[in-house]
Scaffold this active site. Structure first.
Site, PDB file in Angstrom:
ATOM      1  CG  ASP A  39      -2.014   1.015   1.150  1.00  0.00           C
ATOM      2  OD1 ASP A  39      -2.307   1.503   0.034  1.00  0.00           O
ATOM      3  OD2 ASP A  39      -2.593   1.359   2.203  1.00  0.00           O
ATOM      4  N   GLY A  42      -0.003   5.461  -4.350  1.00  0.00           N
ATOM      5  CA  GLY A  42      -0.607   6.749  -4.708  1.00  0.00           C
ATOM      6  C   GLY A  42       0.021   7.884  -3.912  1.00  0.00           C
ATOM      7  NE  ARG A  52      -4.408   6.769  -7.399  1.00  0.00           N
ATOM      8  CZ  ARG A  52      -4.240   6.383  -6.144  1.00  0.00           C
ATOM      9  NH1 ARG A  52      -3.997   7.273  -5.200  1.00  0.00           N
ATOM     10  NH2 ARG A  52      -4.317   5.114  -5.823  1.00  0.00           N
ATOM     11  CG  HIS A  56      -0.015   1.902  -9.339  1.00  0.00           C
ATOM     12  ND1 HIS A  56      -0.238   1.586  -8.026  1.00  0.00           N
ATOM     13  CD2 HIS A  56      -1.135   2.546  -9.764  1.00  0.00           C
ATOM     14  CE1 HIS A  56      -1.437   2.023  -7.667  1.00  0.00           C
ATOM     15  NE2 HIS A  56      -1.997   2.612  -8.700  1.00  0.00           N
ATOM     16  CB  SER A  84      -8.648  -5.538  -3.765  1.00  0.00           C
ATOM     17  OG  SER A  84      -9.148  -4.241  -4.039  1.00  0.00           O
ATOM     18  CD  GLU A  86     -13.074  -5.068  -2.172  1.00  0.00           C
ATOM     19  OE1 GLU A  86     -11.880  -5.421  -2.319  1.00  0.00           O
ATOM     20  OE2 GLU A  86     -13.968  -5.859  -1.802  1.00  0.00           O
ATOM     21  CG  ASN A  87      -7.564  -2.255  -5.966  1.00  0.00           C
ATOM     22  OD1 ASN A  87      -6.637  -3.029  -5.765  1.00  0.00           O
ATOM     23  ND2 ASN A  87      -7.871  -1.306  -5.078  1.00  0.00           N
ATOM     24  CD1 TRP A  88     -12.677  -5.355 -10.070  1.00  0.00           C
ATOM     25  CD2 TRP A  88     -11.832  -4.611 -11.999  1.00  0.00           C
ATOM     26  NE1 TRP A  88     -12.025  -6.402 -10.682  1.00  0.00           N
ATOM     27  CE2 TRP A  88     -11.505  -5.977 -11.872  1.00  0.00           C
ATOM     28  CE3 TRP A  88     -11.398  -3.918 -13.136  1.00  0.00           C
ATOM     29  CZ2 TRP A  88     -10.776  -6.680 -12.826  1.00  0.00           C
ATOM     30  CZ3 TRP A  88     -10.670  -4.615 -14.091  1.00  0.00           C
ATOM     31  CH2 TRP A  88     -10.371  -5.974 -13.929  1.00  0.00           C
ATOM     32  NE  ARG A  90      -7.317   1.815  -6.230  1.00  0.00           N
ATOM     33  CZ  ARG A  90      -6.198   1.982  -5.542  1.00  0.00           C
ATOM     34  NH1 ARG A  90      -5.118   2.357  -6.165  1.00  0.00           N
ATOM     35  NH2 ARG A  90      -6.163   1.764  -4.258  1.00  0.00           N
ATOM     36  NE  ARG A 202      -2.862  -1.442   4.646  1.00  0.00           N
ATOM     37  CZ  ARG A 202      -4.070  -1.528   4.145  1.00  0.00           C
ATOM     38  NH1 ARG A 202      -4.881  -2.453   4.568  1.00  0.00           N
ATOM     39  NH2 ARG A 202      -4.479  -0.688   3.225  1.00  0.00           N
TER      40      ARG A 202
HETATM   41  C1  FPP Z   1      -2.003   0.178  -3.303  1.00  0.00           C
HETATM   42  O1  FPP Z   1      -1.529   1.505  -3.314  1.00  0.00           O
HETATM   43  C2  FPP Z   1      -1.430  -0.571  -4.386  1.00  0.00           C
HETATM   44  C3  FPP Z   1      -2.154  -1.170  -5.390  1.00  0.00           C
HETATM   45  C4  FPP Z   1      -3.611  -1.105  -5.461  1.00  0.00           C
HETATM   46  C5  FPP Z   1      -1.503  -1.879  -6.482  1.00  0.00           C
HETATM   47  C6  FPP Z   1      -0.264  -2.609  -6.161  1.00  0.00           C
HETATM   48  C7  FPP Z   1       0.523  -2.736  -7.413  1.00  0.00           C
HETATM   49  C8  FPP Z   1       1.855  -2.709  -7.510  1.00  0.00           C
HETATM   50  C9  FPP Z   1       2.744  -2.697  -6.353  1.00  0.00           C
HETATM   51  C10 FPP Z   1       2.537  -2.691  -8.836  1.00  0.00           C
HETATM   52  C11 FPP Z   1       2.233  -3.833  -9.711  1.00  0.00           C
HETATM   53  C12 FPP Z   1       2.458  -5.130  -9.041  1.00  0.00           C
HETATM   54  C13 FPP Z   1       2.969  -6.211  -9.647  1.00  0.00           C
HETATM   55  C14 FPP Z   1       3.102  -7.464  -8.911  1.00  0.00           C
HETATM   56  C15 FPP Z   1       3.432  -6.180 -11.022  1.00  0.00           C
HETATM   57  P1  FPP Z   1      -2.569   2.689  -3.458  1.00  0.00           P
HETATM   58  O2  FPP Z   1      -2.667   3.076  -4.877  1.00  0.00           O
HETATM   59  O3  FPP Z   1      -3.869   2.317  -2.819  1.00  0.00           O
HETATM   60  O4  FPP Z   1      -1.838   3.806  -2.619  1.00  0.00           O
HETATM   61  P2  FPP Z   1      -2.527   4.983  -1.776  1.00  0.00           P
HETATM   62  O5  FPP Z   1      -3.261   4.329  -0.649  1.00  0.00           O
HETATM   63  O6  FPP Z   1      -1.357   5.775  -1.308  1.00  0.00           O
HETATM   64  O7  FPP Z   1      -3.416   5.732  -2.717  1.00  0.00           O
END
Ligand code: FPP
Length: 263
Positions: A39, A42, A52, A56, A84, A86-88, A90, A202
């Site tokens: 996590d 972003g 953002r 990634h 996840s 839930e990430n859809w 975004r 985490r």
């Molecule tokens: C959470 O950070 C992270 C994700 C939803 C995606 C995780 C993906 C990667 C680490 C890169 C791709 C992975 C692989 C294995 C190729 P967030 O965007 O929720 O951060 P925030 O809470 O600061 O907004």
């Protein structure tokens, strides 16, 4: 460096932070399964005035460092929460970038996966992912299926609640009408053949489970670090394992000394 950390010889500089952390680790108390909620991508980008998605792409370096260190430590299973259910929610552009990054990672990393004898497996509702992503996932799973080293599990389109629903439905579809046991539910999970995580890490300081491995983490030790995922490196993983080794795991029982006192 003495065995069993000999895999770090020539990699870790004597006297460095990593070397000092390794010297403090107990090789006989390593977690069998480390699960990570990656996590803070972003926030990492926002702190730098970047979009953002740059967070990634920077997060991939942290994935590489974590996989490499886990292999060197001989950790049997590493599970990473990459996307996840839930990430859809975004923005479409962010979801598309994540899918592209994932495909690129899989394509580029296959030689490393093979070289390090890693067995790769994806968990989640994989059938709902775009066809091109499924194709890359299947390819890496197929190519690495006879590897005998660390199991690398990528949770994609994953939700702990959905996993439980899928487990119960698979039991129902098998025609199960009598009561089921904990063992039967456990075996029906996506992770049915894996040990439960000993350590759940985490990043980015949030005190949440976010629907990750809900059944499997019943007795996991939880370690939360303020480090944002793109900054996570080998020494952070070693620090989390060191913290884990200091915990006393009781699984609902009482301390062994108290037990003696109670006799
Ligand atoms: C959470 O950070 C992270 C994700 C939803 C995606 C995780 C993906 C990667 C680490 C890169 C791709 C992975 C692989 C294995 C190729 P967030 O965007 O929720 O951060 P925030 O809470 O600061 O907004």
């Amino acid at each position: 460096m003495t065995p069993p950390f000999e895999n770090f010889t020539g990699i870790v500089e004597p006297g460095s932070l990593e070397a000092r952390l390794l010297a403090r680790l107990d090789p006989h108390k390593l977690p069998r399964h480390v699960a990570i909620i990656m996590d803070g991508n972003g926030r990492w980008a926002r702190q730098r005035g970047l979009p953002r998605v740059k967070g990634h792409s920077a997060g991939i370096k942290a994935v590489r460092a974590t996989v490499e260190t886990s292999v060197r430590l001989d950790i049997p299973v590493l599970t990473l929460y990459a996307f996840s259910v839930e990430n859809w929610k975004r923005p479409m552009s962010e979801v598309n970038t994540l899918m592209e990054l994932l495909k690129e990672y899989l394509r580029k990393e296959l030689p490393e996966i093979q070289e390090n004898d890693i067995r790769f497996h994806a968990i989640g509702r994989i059938h709902e992912l775009p066809r091109s992503v499924r194709r890359e996932l299947r390819h890496v799973e197929q190519e690495s299926r006879f590897n005998r080293g660390m199991k690398m599990v990528l949770a994609l389109n994953y939700s702990g609640r959905a996993e439980l629903v899928d487990a119960f439905n698979s039991l129902l579809l098998q025609g199960r009408t009598r009561r089921v046991s904990e063992t039967e539910v456990q075996r029906s999970l996506y992770t049915g053949d894996l040990p439960d995580p000993d350590l759940l890490v985490r990043t980015s300081g949030e005190m949440r489970i976010s629907n990750f491995l809900l059944w499997q983490i019943a007795y996991s030790e939880i370690y939360v670090t303020d480090v944002l995922w793109p900054d996570f490196r080998s020494h952070h993983l070693l620090e989390s394992i060191l913290a884990y080794q200091k915990r006393e795991r009781r699984y609902g029982g009482i301390r062994s000394r108290s037990l003696q006192g109670a006799r």
